[in-house]
Scaffold this motif. Structure first.
Motif, mmCIF file in Angstrom:
data_model
loop_
_atom_site.group_PDB
_atom_site.id
_atom_site.type_symbol
_atom_site.label_atom_id
_atom_site.label_comp_id
_atom_site.label_asym_id
_atom_site.label_seq_id
_atom_site.Cartn_x
_atom_site.Cartn_y
_atom_site.Cartn_z
ATOM 1 N N GLY A 29 1.012 -1.298 0.043
ATOM 2 C CA GLY A 29 -0.074 -0.060 0.001
ATOM 3 C C GLY A 29 0.793 1.259 -0.199
ATOM 4 N N THR A 30 0.310 2.390 0.183
ATOM 5 C CA THR A 30 0.881 3.886 0.034
ATOM 6 C C THR A 30 2.236 3.710 1.085
ATOM 7 N N HIS B 176 0.049 12.883 5.873
ATOM 8 C CA HIS B 176 -0.305 11.884 6.521
ATOM 9 C C HIS B 176 1.027 11.215 7.460
ATOM 10 N N SER C 208 2.147 8.640 7.277
ATOM 11 C CA SER C 208 2.923 7.661 5.997
ATOM 12 C C SER C 208 3.663 8.422 5.332
ATOM 13 N N ILE D 230 -3.717 14.768 -2.329
ATOM 14 C CA ILE D 230 -4.825 15.354 -1.441
ATOM 15 C C ILE D 230 -4.804 15.028 -0.246
ATOM 16 N N ASN E 11 -5.808 14.122 3.281
ATOM 17 C CA ASN E 11 -6.747 13.356 3.974
ATOM 18 C C ASN E 11 -7.384 13.902 4.926
ATOM 19 N N ASP F 148 2.236 11.343 -2.867
ATOM 20 C CA ASP F 148 1.441 10.344 -1.932
ATOM 21 C C ASP F 148 0.060 10.455 -2.793
ATOM 22 N N GLN G 228 -5.359 9.524 -1.431
ATOM 23 C CA GLN G 228 -6.579 9.945 -1.582
ATOM 24 C C GLN G 228 -7.029 10.517 -2.743
ATOM 25 N N SER H 114 -2.757 3.139 -2.744
ATOM 26 C CA SER H 114 -3.288 1.875 -1.969
ATOM 27 C C SER H 114 -4.502 1.298 -2.925
HETATM 28 N N1 PLP Z 1 -1.476 8.852 2.818
HETATM 29 C C1 PLP Z 1 -2.716 9.456 2.782
HETATM 30 C C2 PLP Z 1 -2.954 10.989 2.359
HETATM 31 C C3 PLP Z 1 -3.783 8.792 3.445
HETATM 32 O O1 PLP Z 1 -4.767 9.270 3.459
HETATM 33 C C4 PLP Z 1 -3.563 7.439 3.761
HETATM 34 C C5 PLP Z 1 -4.254 6.549 4.547
HETATM 35 O O2 PLP Z 1 -5.619 7.224 5.148
HETATM 36 C C6 PLP Z 1 -2.108 6.922 3.738
HETATM 37 C C7 PLP Z 1 -1.015 7.786 3.188
HETATM 38 C C8 PLP Z 1 -1.776 5.426 4.010
HETATM 39 O O3 PLP Z 1 -2.409 4.606 3.401
HETATM 40 P P1 PLP Z 1 -2.501 2.900 3.651
HETATM 41 O O4 PLP Z 1 -2.588 2.978 4.986
HETATM 42 O O5 PLP Z 1 -3.339 2.442 2.683
HETATM 43 O O6 PLP Z 1 -0.895 2.600 3.360
#
Ligand code: PLP
Length: 407
Positions: free
Chosen positions: A94-95, A124, A126, A174, A176, A201, A204, A224
């Protein structure tokens, strides 16, 4: 949007006819994960009933068939995001894993003491923590693009952050939390004038409007599956060929090797160099079906439909006294973060939930943004094309109820 089209679309998603607390479920947590249409669920069942096998290493019928289906998905994704080559599409979990891959590989090869990486305050976790940790490890500095009042990026502020020490910009397409659609094409162009690569990223973004990585000129683009109607545990890292060629492998193991000797190992070609171990084949089958589904509806239709819901919900929520929306940029995706007077978001969220409406409350994995905005969290309603105006009315009713009970 016509009623008959909407009922047909809604009937594709079995979970949407669920009842919670004896009321029809209203699902407004699409930014966390989207629901899955039966076409996706069926594709996964079909895979296990007809084709299940480990891929790439077999010569027998099933292995060849599963490998073909997996590689076919890679080229479907290439086409969906308009990448130049299929080997620029790396399957990940995933992301989060996609960004970790780049932060780790890029960081180890290209970051050293005194270098700088630019992200924004709206990221985020991440797209925040991997860079923060890599910068700490390499003694590099993380810089943050500030925001304007409405939740847009401060573009002059971004330009001022660029120095001869900047090695990479990592930015969300975008937000979140705020819904802001960032002008990523312009930002990439500015960064490229200084020879700086950009990671986007797209978690979204991909499910809400068409994405063309070549038009954006993104060096890396991450997303993701589960946020675009596909299963959890599958995602994508797109990277320009020359960057992926230059980066060292992220994980070691089977599949990513060419030859292994007692003393050393040579690595496989792209994309396999970055895909160690048995991959998520069922996830790829589901992602393929999800893309087929999105294409049948059409990304333009999805975008128009969601913007109509966003406008409707914004107007009606703002009719509630004491409600404040965070994120009012002119270009916004279909989500609304808000607070109700002095009510804590968790308290309001509990009452909204009891009314059968699923919204998310809290920091939305963006604690630095909450600190920046000086708030404990927000209530977030995020819409998908299968949501209706009647459901928005149910949200408004639930928010009014929470206000009545808690104030
Ligand atoms: N980046 C953004 C902007 C997100 O909204 C999210 C998840 O909400 C993620 C990254 C992380 O995605 P994942 O948990 O699917 O790896």
């Amino acid at each position: 949007m016509s009623n008959s089209w909407q009922s047909k679309v809604r009937s594709d998603f079995p979970i949407l006819s669920t009842k919670v607390y004896n009321r029809p479920l209203v699902y407004f947590d699409n930014a966390a994960t989207t629901q899955k249409p039966k076409q996706v669920i069926q594709a996964i069942t079909d895979y296990y009933e007809k084709e299940n096998c480990n891929i790439h290493r077999g010569v027998h019928y099933l292995s060849v068939k599963a490998t073909e289906a997996y590689e076919d998905t890679r080229s479907v994704i290439r086409d969906f995001i308009h990448a130049r080559h299929s080997h620029e599409i790396i399957f990940t979990r995933g992301t989060t894993e996609s960004i970790n891959l780049v932060a780790d590989s890029f960081g180890k090869k290209f970051l050293s003491e005194g270098d700088e990486v630019i992200i924004s305050v709206m990221e985020h976790h991440s797209n925040f923590v991997p860079w923060q940790q890599m910068c700490l490890e390499r003694k590099a500095t993380l810089r943050f693009i500030p925001l304007l009042e409405d939740g847009s990026l401060d573009i002059p502020g971004f330009c001022e952050l660029i120095t001869e020490k900047t090695r990479l910009v990592a930015l969300t397409h975008i937000s979140n939390v705020l819904g802001t659609i960032n002008p990523v094409k312009e930002i990439i162009a500015v960064a490229h004038q200084h020879g700086i690569p950009v990671l986007i990223d797209g978690a979204q973004a991909v499910a809400h409007s068409a994405v063309d990585v070549q038009e954006l000129d993104a060096d890396f683009y991450c997303f993701s599956g589960h946020k675009m109607y596909a299963p959890m545990g599958i995602g994508v890292l797109y990277g320009k060929e020359h960057w992926l060629e230059e980066l060292p492998p992220y994980q070691m193991g089977g599949e990513m090797i060419r030859d292994v000797y007692f003393t050393h190992t040579t690595f496989n070609e792209l994309p396999f160099k970055f895909e160690a171990g048995t991959p998520n084949v069922e996830g790829a089958m589901g992602l393929h079906a999800a893309i087929r589904y999105l294409r049948e509806i059409g990304m333009d239709r999805i975008e128009a439909c969601e913007q109509e819901l966003l406008d409707y919900a914004t107007r009606h929520l703002l009719g509630i006294g004491g409600l404040k929306i965070f994120g009012t940029a002119p270009h916004k995706a279909s989500l609304i973060s808000f607070l109700l007077d002095t009510i804590h978001p968790y308290d309001a969220g509990m009452i909204i939930d009891k009314m059968g409406v699923a919204v998310r409350t809290g920091h939305h994995c963006a604690m630095p943004l909450m600190e920046y905005l000086k708030i404990p969290g927000t209530i977030r309603a995020s819409f998908a094309f299968y949501n209706t105006k009647e459901e928005v009315d149910r949200l408004v009713e639930a928010v009014e109820k929470a206000k009545e009970m808690l104030l």
